[in-house]
Design a protein around this motif. Structure first.
Motif, short mmCIF file in Angstrom:
data_model
loop_
_atom_site.label_atom_id
_atom_site.label_comp_id
_atom_site.label_asym_id
_atom_site.label_seq_id
_atom_site.Cartn_x
_atom_site.Cartn_y
_atom_site.Cartn_z
N VAL A 252 -31.47 -7.90 -12.16
CA VAL A 252 -31.36 -6.50 -11.73
C VAL A 252 -31.95 -6.32 -10.33
O VAL A 252 -31.36 -5.68 -9.46
CB VAL A 252 -32.07 -5.56 -12.74
N VAL A 253 -33.13 -6.87 -10.12
CA VAL A 253 -33.80 -6.71 -8.83
C VAL A 253 -33.05 -7.44 -7.72
O VAL A 253 -32.90 -6.94 -6.60
CB VAL A 253 -35.26 -7.20 -8.93
N CYS A 255 -29.89 -8.17 -7.38
CA CYS A 255 -28.53 -7.76 -7.02
C CYS A 255 -28.50 -6.79 -5.83
O CYS A 255 -27.48 -6.66 -5.15
CB CYS A 255 -27.80 -7.17 -8.22
N LYS A 256 -29.61 -6.08 -5.57
CA LYS A 256 -29.75 -5.24 -4.38
C LYS A 256 -28.64 -4.19 -4.24
O LYS A 256 -28.30 -3.80 -3.12
CB LYS A 256 -29.78 -6.09 -3.10
N GLN A 261 -28.24 -1.40 -10.01
CA GLN A 261 -29.63 -1.33 -10.44
C GLN A 261 -29.89 -0.11 -11.31
O GLN A 261 -30.54 -0.20 -12.35
CB GLN A 261 -30.56 -1.33 -9.22
N SER A 287 -40.46 -3.62 -12.18
CA SER A 287 -39.11 -3.87 -11.68
C SER A 287 -38.50 -2.62 -11.08
O SER A 287 -37.78 -2.67 -10.08
CB SER A 287 -38.22 -4.39 -12.81
N THR A 291 -36.80 -1.87 -6.89
CA THR A 291 -35.37 -1.62 -6.68
C THR A 291 -35.11 -1.10 -5.27
O THR A 291 -36.04 -0.73 -4.53
CB THR A 291 -34.85 -0.59 -7.69
N VAL A 295 -31.96 4.06 -5.24
CA VAL A 295 -31.86 4.21 -6.70
C VAL A 295 -32.59 5.46 -7.16
O VAL A 295 -33.75 5.69 -6.78
CB VAL A 295 -32.43 2.97 -7.41
#
Length: 821
Positions: A252-253, A255-256, A261, A287, A291, A295
Motif C-alpha cells: 500500500v505504501v 504504490c504511491k 492507497q 502506514s 501515504t 490521500v
C-alpha cells in the motif's frame, strides 16, 4: 498519438465496438458449445481460444470490457466442467495442462491455462502450491493494464476454493499450507494493484479525469484479493500480525498512488476482523501517516474509529491491556495534522476543514470509548489549538476562523463535550483558548450551543462557583454587541429565544440548602445585570421566579427548626429574599419588561401573603407591609410603564385575580389598592374595555377566601356602573350589545354566590333588557351574542326547574315567559 486516437474511438464508438465483439463472442461460444456436446476437445479449445481473443481489445471502456468479460467467464465455466470429466476427453490432466500452453496468443493461452489449472488442482494429480505458483508467474506475461487486471481477477475467481488453506483438501506436505495460500493471494494482489495503478497512464492527457473515474470503477478487481485473504481459515491473529499485514501495508505504501492507497486502506479496515485491528493498530496508523499527501485519511480513520468503537461497546474487555488506543491515535493524528504545514508557513483555509473534521471524529470516538476522561478531551482540544495556531497565528492577534465549514466544526468541538462531561469542561485548560479563534458572532453561537447542551442534558448546578464559571464561559451571549440598540434586540425573535434559553439556567440550580440556592441567584442576578435592558427583559424573569419559589422552602425550614428537627437554621431570611426580589424588579425589569414585571410583583405579593398566613409560625402581620409594598410597586409599574390599552386591560384582570386572593392586608391598605385598581379599570381608553374591566373589579369586593371581605353594596355599585357604560357603548354601536349579556352573566354569578344586594328584580330587568337588544344585534359577532344569550337563558331555566324542588331557591322567583331567545 495512437493511444489518443484509440481513446477518441473509445468515446465515439463504444456501443458499436461492444456489439461487434459480442457478435464474434456469441458465434465462437456457440461453436465451442457444439464441440463440447460432441466431446471434441480440439475444436472446443480452438473456438474457446477464438472467443477469448475478443478480450485482447484495447478499444472498449472498462465498463464495456467488464460486460464482455462476464460473458466469457460464464462460457469458460462450461469449458472447465468439460475438462473435469476425463471420460469425455480421455486426456490426463498433466497432458491437458501442457497442451493448452501451445495456444497461439498469450491471452487466450493464459485464460485456458487457468481454466485447466483449477481443474488440475481439484484432481489432486499435482501439488496445489506448484500449480498456483506456475499460474501466478505465467500471468506476469500480460502487462497491458486492463487485460492483465481482468486476467488476474479470473485467476482469483477460478482458484479461490483450490487454495492449500488450513484444514482444506489441498493442504499437505506437497500441496502446501497457509503460507503458500497467502503467498499466492499476496502475489496476485500486488500484481493486480500495479496494473490498476498503471491504468491512469493509458490514453491522452485530456481524458485523464474520465479515466480516473473508470479506474475507480475497477477497484473491486483489486480489493477482491484482500477479501480472499480474510476468508482464509488459517489466517490466525498471529499469522496476520507477523506475516500478512506487514506485506499488505508495504504494498500500500510503496504504490504511491492516492486512489489506490485510500481504497486499499479502507478495504483493509473492512475486510479483516476488528479484533485484528485492535492488536495491529500502531502498524496500521503508521502506514496511514506514510501515504501520499493527497490521500483523504479523514474518511479512513473515521471508519477505523467507528469499527473499534463498535467492538468496545459490544465487548469492553476486547482491548488488550498493552494497547493504548487513545495514545496511538493521538500520536499518529498529530503527524497527519502536521503534514499540510511541512515547508509552509501556514495552511490555506481549504485544508483546515478536513483536518478539523478529523479532530471532531476523534473527539466523538474518545467520548464513546473513554467516558469521563476529561484529560483526553482536553488533549484533543490542545492539538486543535496547535493546528489553528499554525494556520492562523496567535488567537489574540492573528486571523480568525472564517471558513463556514471550519467554523461549524470548531463549534461542534466546543459543544459536544458538554453533553457527555457536563461541568467538567469548565476545568479544561484549552477550552477557552479554542474559543478565541472564533469571531465574536461565532463565539455567541458557541455560547448558545453550550446553553442548549446543558439544558438538554441531566446536568445540574450545585453551587455559585460552578454557576459563575459557566456564566463566564457564555459571556458572548450575555452582553450587548456594540452598535445594536436594545429596541432592535427586543424585536429580534432569535435574540429573544436565545435569552430565554439563558434564563432557564437558573432552573437547573438544585440544592437542599436554601442558602446555596439564594447565593446562586445573587450570582446570576449580578451576571445578567451587565447584559443591558434587552437581555434583562428575558433573563431576570427566571431569577425572580426562582426567588419566589424559595419563600415556602425557607419557611418550611424555619418550621422544622422550630419543631426541634435536626435542621440548620437558614442564614438567608425571608425578608432578605423579599428585598432581593424588590431590588431585582425595581432596577432590572421595571422598564425592560413591564408586563412581566407587573406579574412578578403580584406573584411576590401572593408569596408574602402566603408566608404571613402560615399557621405553623407566629408571623401574622410580619409580612403585611411587604405585601402592600409589592402591590404598590405593581400599581406604579402599571401606571408608568404600561401604555397600550389592550395590555392595560390585561393588567387589570391580572391585578384583580391576585389582589382578590389576599388575606393578610389591613383593611385600609386593601381598600386603597382595590380603589386604585377600580379607578384604572374605569379609565381605560374604550368603553367596551371599561365595561369589562369594571365588571372584573367587582371581584375585589367579594373575596373568595375571606367572608369578612365581601361587600355586596360595592359589588352592586360596580355592576350598575357597568350597565351605564354598556348602555353608552351600545348607543354608539349595536355591535356592543354583547356587553349587556356579559354584565348579565356577572349578575348571575353573584346571584348564585348569595349576594343579597343582587336581587331577582335586577336579574329579571336585565334579562328583559338583553332580550330586547340582542334581537337587533349587528356585526360579525351578532350570532355569537345571540348564542351566548341563549345559553344564559337556558342556564337560568335549568336552575329555575331545579329550584322548584328546593325551598328558598332564588331562581324560582324569576319569570322567563316573556323572554325571547
Amino acid at each position: 498519438v495512437m493511444a489518443g486516437r484509440m481513446s477518441v474511438a473509445n468515446l465515439d464508438d463504444q456501443e458499436r465496438l461492444l456489439d461487434e465483439a459480442t457478435a464474434v463472442f456469441k458465434e465462437q461460444a456457440f461453436h465451442m458449445g457444439r464441440a463440447i456436446e460432441s466431446d471434441n476437445l480440439r475444436d472446443a479449445l480452438k473456438h474457446s481460444s477464438n472467443m477469448i481473443c475478443e478480450l485482447r481489445t484495447s478499444l472498449l471502456s472498462p465498463k464495456n470490457y467488464y460486460e464482455l468479460y462476464t460473458r466469457v467467464f460464464d462460457e469458460l465455466q462450461n469449458l472447465a466442467k468439460f475438462f473435469r470429466d476425463k471420460s469425455r476427453h480421455n486426456r490426463k490432466m498433466s497432458d491437458l495442462y501442457e497442451s493448452v500452453q501451445h495456444a497461439g496468443n498469450i491471452l487466450p493461452r493464459l485464460y485456458l491455462l487457468i481454466s485447466v489449472g483449477s481443474v488440475y488442482i481439484a484432481s489432486k494429480e499435482a501439488p496445489a502450491k506448484d500449480i498456483l505458483k506456475d499460474l501466478s508467474e505465467l500471468c506476469k506475461g500480460v502487462q497491458h493494464p486492463m487485460r492483465g487486471l481482468f486476467l488476474r481477477f479470473y485467476l482469483s475467481q477460478m482458484c479461490k476454493d483450490k487454495l492449500p488453506d488450513t484444514n482444506s483438501d489441498y493442504e499437505g506436505e506437497e500441496g502446501g499450507d497457509i503460507g503458500d495460500a497467502f503467498e499466492f493471494l499476496m502475489t496476485n494482489f500486488t500484481e493486480s494493484n500495479r496494473l490498476w495503478v498503471r491504468l491512469q497512464h493509458q490514453g491522452a492527457v485530456k481524458d485523464k479525469a474520465r479515466r480516473e473515474v473508470e479506474r475507480y470503477d475497477l477497484r473491486v478487481l483489486v480489493g477482491t484479493n484482500l477479501v480472499r485473504m480474510s476468508q482464509l481459515e488459517g489466517l490466525t491473529q498471529e499469522f496476520y500480525v507477523a506475516e500478512a499485514l506487514p506485506k499488505i501495508l508495504e504494498q500500500v505504501v510503496q504504490c504511491k498512488d492516492v486512489m489506490a492507497q485510500q481504497y486499499l486502506l479502507d478495504s483493509i479496515i473492512h475486510a479483516f476482523p476488528d479484533e485484528y485491528h485492535m492488536v495491529t493498530l500502531d502498524q496500521l496508523l503508521t502506514s496511514m501517516t506514510q501515504t501520499t499527501g493527497g490521500v483523504d485519511l479523514r474518511t479512513v480513520m473515521c471508519r477505523l474509529m467507528e469499527r473499534l468503537k463498535h467492538v468496545v461497546e459490544n465487548n469492553p474487555e476486547a482491548v488488550p491491556d498493552s494497547v493504548d488506543i487513545f495514545g496511538m491515535f493521538r500520536t499518529h493524528l498529530q503527524t497527519i495534522l502536521e503534514r499540510p504545514f511541512s515547508g509552509e508557513a501556514g495552511a490555506p483555509p481549504a485544508v483546515l476543514a478536513p483536518l478539523l473534521e478529523l479532530q471532531s471524529e476523534f473527539l466523538n470516538f474518545t467520548l464513546a470509548m473513554y467516558d469521563g476522561h476529561t484529560e483526553y478531551v482536553d488533549a484533543i482540544l490542545e492539538s486543535t489549538v496547535q493546528l489553528l495556531t499554525k494556520a492562523l497565528g496567535d488567537p489574540d492577534t492573528g486571523n480568525k476562523v472564517d471558513d463556514d465549514a471550519a467554523v461549524n466544526i470548531v463549534v461542534t468541538l466546543l459543544s459536544t463535550p458538554i453533553k457527555s462531561l457536563g461541568w467538567e469542561i469548565l476545568d479544561m485548560q484549552h477550552f477557552t483558548t479554542l474559543i478565541k479563534f472564533l469571531t465574536v458572532a461565532t463565539q455567541k453561537k458557541v455560547a448558545i450551543g453550550m446553553v442548549d447542551a446543558v439544558l438538554e442534558s441531566d446536568n445540574i448546578i450545585e453551587d455559585s462557583d460552578q454557576l459563575a464559571k459557566f456564566l463566564s464561559f457564555i459571556q458572548p451571549v450575555m452582553k450587548d454587541v456594540g452598535g445594536v440598540s436594545s429596541e432592535d434586540l427586543m424585536n429580534d425573535k432569535e435574540f429573544i429565544r436565545e435569552q430565554q434559553q439563558v434564563a432557564k439556567i437558573v432552573h437547573i440550580i438544585q440544592s437542599d440548602d436554601t442558602d446555596v440556592v439564594y447565593k446562586c441567584l445573587e450570582t446570576a442576578r449580578k451576571a445578567f445585570g451587565d447584559g443591558g435592558d434587552a437581555r434583562m427583559a428575558q433573563t431576570l424573569i427566571g431569577v425572580v421566579s426562582r426567588a419566589i419559589e424559595l419563600v415556602p422552602l425557607i419557611q418550611a425550614r424555619e418550621v422544622a427548626v422550630a419543631a426541634g428537627e435536626d435542621v440548620a437554621p437558614a442564614q438567608v431570611s425571608l425578608k432578605r429574599v423579599f428585598g432581593f426580589i424588590h431590588k431585582t424588579l425595581s432596577d432590572g425589569l421595571q422598564t425592560a419588561n413591564p408586563h412581566a414585571c407587573l406579574r412578578l410583583w403580584l406573584a411576590a405579593a401572593n408569596a408574602a401573603d402566603t408566608a404571613d398566613s402560615n399557621p405553623d409560625l407566629a408571623v401574622q402581620g410580619t409580612f403585611e407591609p411587604i405585601c402592600y409594598e409589592f402591590l404598590t410597586q405593581a400599581l406604579i409599574t402599571f401606571e408608568e410603564e404600561i401604555t397600550d390599552s389592550r395590555q392595560q386591560a390585561d393588567g387589570i384582570t391580572v391585578m384583580v385575580g391576585s389582589v382578590s386572593q389576599l388575606i393578610c392586608l389591613e383593611e385600609d391598605n386593601y381598600d386603597n389598592i382595590a380603589k386604585k385598581v377600580s379607578q384604572h379599570g374605569a379609565k381605560l381608553l374604550k368603553k367596551p374595555m371599561q365595561c369589562r374591566a369594571v365588571c372584573t373589579c367587582s371581584h375585589l369586593f367579594w373575596s373568595p377566601r375571606e367572608e369578612g371581605r365581601r361587600e355586596g353594596q360595592r359589588v352592586r355599585e360596580c355592576l350598575q356602573k357597568c350597565l351605564k357604560i354598556a348602555d353608552v357603548a351600545v348607543q354608539s354601536s349595536n355591535t356592543n350589545v354583547g356587553l349587556f349579556v356579559e354584565v348579565l352573566d356577572k349578575y348571575l354569578y353573584y346571584y348564585t354566590q348569595g349576594c343579597d344586594e343582587v336581587t331577582p328584580d335586577h336579574i329579571q330587568n336585565l334579562l328583559t333588557l338583553c332580550g330586547e337588544h340582542v334581537a337587533y344585534a349587528e356585526g360579525d359577532t351578532a350570532s355569537e351574542v345571540k348564542l351566548a344569550f341563549r345559553n344564559t337563558v337556558n342556564y337560568v331555566k335549568r336552575r329555575k326547574t331545579e329550584g322548584a324542588r328546593q325551598e328558598g331557591d332564588r331562581f324560582h322567583a324569576l319569570d322567563l315567559s316573556e323572554i325571547s331567545v
